[in-house]
Scaffold this motif. Structure first.
Motif, PDB file in Angstrom:
ATOM      1  N   LYS A   1      -8.498   2.702   3.392  1.00  0.00           N
ATOM      2  CA  LYS A   1      -8.563   1.276   3.073  1.00  0.00           C
ATOM      3  C   LYS A   1      -7.909   0.941   1.733  1.00  0.00           C
ATOM      4  CE  LYS A   1     -12.648   0.565   5.874  1.00  0.00           C
ATOM      5  NZ  LYS A   1     -14.042   0.158   5.929  1.00  0.00           N
ATOM      6  N   GLU A   2      -7.329   1.941   1.083  1.00  0.00           N
ATOM      7  CA  GLU A   2      -6.616   1.697  -0.180  1.00  0.00           C
ATOM      8  C   GLU A   2      -5.384   0.837   0.092  1.00  0.00           C
ATOM      9  OE1 GLU A   2      -7.273   2.685  -3.327  1.00  0.00           O
ATOM     10  OE2 GLU A   2      -9.051   3.868  -2.850  1.00  0.00           O
ATOM     11  N   GLU A   3      -4.782   0.333  -0.968  1.00  0.00           N
ATOM     12  CA  GLU A   3      -3.559  -0.450  -0.825  1.00  0.00           C
ATOM     13  C   GLU A   3      -2.428   0.430  -0.312  1.00  0.00           C
ATOM     14  OE1 GLU A   3      -2.466  -2.692  -4.256  1.00  0.00           O
ATOM     15  OE2 GLU A   3      -4.509  -3.386  -4.587  1.00  0.00           O
ATOM     16  N   ASN A   4      -1.467  -0.203   0.365  1.00  0.00           N
ATOM     17  CA  ASN A   4      -0.358   0.536   0.964  1.00  0.00           C
ATOM     18  C   ASN A   4       0.409   1.377  -0.053  1.00  0.00           C
ATOM     19  OD1 ASN A   4      -1.017  -0.466   3.446  1.00  0.00           O
ATOM     20  ND2 ASN A   4       0.658  -1.947   3.540  1.00  0.00           N
ATOM     21  N   ALA A   5       0.653   0.849  -1.229  1.00  0.00           N
ATOM     22  CA  ALA A   5       1.399   1.578  -2.252  1.00  0.00           C
ATOM     23  C   ALA A   5       0.672   2.859  -2.658  1.00  0.00           C
ATOM     24  CB  ALA A   5       1.635   0.694  -3.470  1.00  0.00           C
ATOM     25  N   VAL A   6      -0.647   2.784  -2.791  1.00  0.00           N
ATOM     26  CA  VAL A   6      -1.456   3.959  -3.159  1.00  0.00           C
ATOM     27  C   VAL A   6      -1.419   4.991  -2.027  1.00  0.00           C
ATOM     28  CG1 VAL A   6      -3.801   4.742  -3.685  1.00  0.00           C
ATOM     29  CG2 VAL A   6      -2.955   2.601  -4.653  1.00  0.00           C
ATOM     30  N   LEU A   7      -1.557   4.516  -0.792  1.00  0.00           N
ATOM     31  CA  LEU A   7      -1.534   5.422   0.366  1.00  0.00           C
ATOM     32  C   LEU A   7      -0.194   6.142   0.488  1.00  0.00           C
ATOM     33  CD1 LEU A   7      -3.301   3.196   3.038  1.00  0.00           C
ATOM     34  CD2 LEU A   7      -4.247   5.181   1.881  1.00  0.00           C
ATOM     35  N   LEU A   8       0.894   5.392   0.325  1.00  0.00           N
ATOM     36  CA  LEU A   8       2.222   6.001   0.455  1.00  0.00           C
ATOM     37  C   LEU A   8       2.503   6.983  -0.681  1.00  0.00           C
ATOM     38  CD1 LEU A   8       4.242   2.903   1.707  1.00  0.00           C
ATOM     39  CD2 LEU A   8       3.435   4.866   3.041  1.00  0.00           C
ATOM     40  N   ALA A   9       2.034   6.687  -1.891  1.00  0.00           N
ATOM     41  CA  ALA A   9       2.203   7.617  -3.013  1.00  0.00           C
ATOM     42  C   ALA A   9       1.420   8.906  -2.746  1.00  0.00           C
ATOM     43  CB  ALA A   9       1.739   6.967  -4.311  1.00  0.00           C
ATOM     44  N   TYR A  10       0.213   8.772  -2.220  1.00  0.00           N
ATOM     45  CA  TYR A  10      -0.609   9.944  -1.884  1.00  0.00           C
ATOM     46  C   TYR A  10       0.074  10.765  -0.795  1.00  0.00           C
ATOM     47  CZ  TYR A  10      -4.659  12.655  -0.314  1.00  0.00           C
ATOM     48  OH  TYR A  10      -5.497  13.674   0.032  1.00  0.00           O
ATOM     49  N   PHE A  11       0.570  10.083   0.239  1.00  0.00           N
ATOM     50  CA  PHE A  11       1.218  10.780   1.350  1.00  0.00           C
ATOM     51  C   PHE A  11       2.493  11.473   0.873  1.00  0.00           C
ATOM     52  CE2 PHE A  11       3.153  11.126   5.637  1.00  0.00           C
ATOM     53  CZ  PHE A  11       2.107  11.764   6.258  1.00  0.00           C
ATOM     54  N   LYS A  12       3.178  10.886  -0.092  1.00  0.00           N
ATOM     55  CA  LYS A  12       4.394  11.492  -0.658  1.00  0.00           C
ATOM     56  C   LYS A  12       4.055  12.813  -1.344  1.00  0.00           C
ATOM     57  CE  LYS A  12       8.789  10.521  -1.699  1.00  0.00           C
ATOM     58  NZ  LYS A  12       9.775  10.530  -0.633  1.00  0.00           N
ATOM     59  N   GLU A  13       2.861  12.912  -1.948  1.00  0.00           N
ATOM     60  CA  GLU A  13       2.415  14.175  -2.555  1.00  0.00           C
ATOM     61  C   GLU A  13       2.167  15.234  -1.476  1.00  0.00           C
ATOM     62  OE1 GLU A  13      -1.002  13.799  -5.120  1.00  0.00           O
ATOM     63  OE2 GLU A  13      -0.270  11.874  -5.885  1.00  0.00           O
ATOM     64  N   ILE A  14       1.620  14.796  -0.345  1.00  0.00           N
ATOM     65  CA  ILE A  14       1.299  15.718   0.744  1.00  0.00           C
ATOM     66  C   ILE A  14       2.561  16.174   1.458  1.00  0.00           C
ATOM     67  CG2 ILE A  14       0.077  15.939   2.965  1.00  0.00           C
ATOM     68  CD1 ILE A  14      -1.765  15.613   0.509  1.00  0.00           C
ATOM     69  N   LEU A  15       3.420  15.224   1.786  1.00  0.00           N
ATOM     70  CA  LEU A  15       4.630  15.497   2.560  1.00  0.00           C
ATOM     71  C   LEU A  15       5.811  14.793   1.887  1.00  0.00           C
ATOM     72  CD1 LEU A  15       5.468  16.917   5.221  1.00  0.00           C
ATOM     73  CD2 LEU A  15       5.198  14.713   6.349  1.00  0.00           C
ATOM     74  N   PRO A  16       6.414  15.440   0.881  1.00  0.00           N
ATOM     75  CA  PRO A  16       7.453  14.785   0.081  1.00  0.00           C
ATOM     76  C   PRO A  16       8.676  14.338   0.884  1.00  0.00           C
ATOM     77  CG  PRO A  16       6.820  16.886  -0.898  1.00  0.00           C
ATOM     78  CD  PRO A  16       6.128  16.787   0.407  1.00  0.00           C
ATOM     79  N   ASP A  17       8.975  15.022   1.981  1.00  0.00           N
ATOM     80  CA  ASP A  17      10.193  14.696   2.726  1.00  0.00           C
ATOM     81  C   ASP A  17       9.944  13.860   3.979  1.00  0.00           C
ATOM     82  OD1 ASP A  17       8.941  16.789   4.052  1.00  0.00           O
ATOM     83  OD2 ASP A  17      10.828  17.706   4.687  1.00  0.00           O
ATOM     84  N   TYR A  18       8.809  13.119   4.033  1.00  0.00           N
ATOM     85  CA  TYR A  18       8.579  12.291   5.213  1.00  0.00           C
ATOM     86  C   TYR A  18       9.606  11.157   5.256  1.00  0.00           C
ATOM     87  CZ  TYR A  18       6.248   8.319   2.896  1.00  0.00           C
ATOM     88  OH  TYR A  18       5.968   7.208   2.135  1.00  0.00           O
TER      89      TYR A  18
END
Length: 161
Positions: A82-99
């Motif tokens: 439920k976090e903001e989209n920018a926070v979610l995408l930054a977190y996901f970028k840490e998990i999978l940098p090349d998505y």
């Protein structure tokens, strides 16, 4: 992480565990409330083990991504979906940098994090694959002396007689 029998059913909230196959579909149990439902073959159902995420180099299986989240969070809860989209995408970028940022939408990231947190809450986030668990069990049985295995069998036979 084993996602073999975990399902996402379109139009139904949460995740489900495949329990029994029937003639007209199957029975699934909700991970949210434990209720069993019947699902017909016309429903749009996705096995989590079959889902992949687009990267610039190809596709990554969802199980690998969930394992990366588990490793990052030390098998604990991830951030809320439920976090903001920018926070979610930054977190996901840490998990999978090349998505692939053009083909993976914030709604996809929300689903992945929501699913991960559901599985984690139910204790289904593990390192061990089913094959490794079975191999370990077979090793234990193979290392057990024959006398230890035969003793309970002999006792059971003696009680019957």
């Amino acid at each position: 992480m084993n996602l073999e029998k975990i399902l996402a059913i379109s139009g139904k909230p949460g995740l489900y565990v495949l329990r029994v196959q029937t003639r007209t579909g199957f029975v699934a149990e909700s991970l949210l409330d434990g209720k069993k439902i019947t699902v017909n073959l016309k429903s749009n159902v996705s096995l989590l083990s079959e889902i992949s995420i687009y990267t610039y180099e190809g596709e990554k299986p969802l199980a690998e991504i969930m394992q990366k989240i588990a490793d990052k969070e030390n098998k604990g809860q991830a951030i809320s979906h439920k976090e903001e989209n920018a926070v979610l995408l930054a977190y996901f970028k840490e998990i999978l940098p090349d998505y692939d940022e053009e083909r993976v939408y914030p709604s996809d990231v929300k689903k992945i994090l929501n699913w991960y947190n559901m599985l984690q809450a139910k204790g289904l986030v593990t390192d061990e694959t089913p094959a490794a668990a079975v191999a370990e069990e077979v090793e234990v049985i193979a290392e057990t002396p024959v006398a230890e295995v035969e003793a309970p069998v002999k006792k059971a036979k003696a009680k019957k007689e």
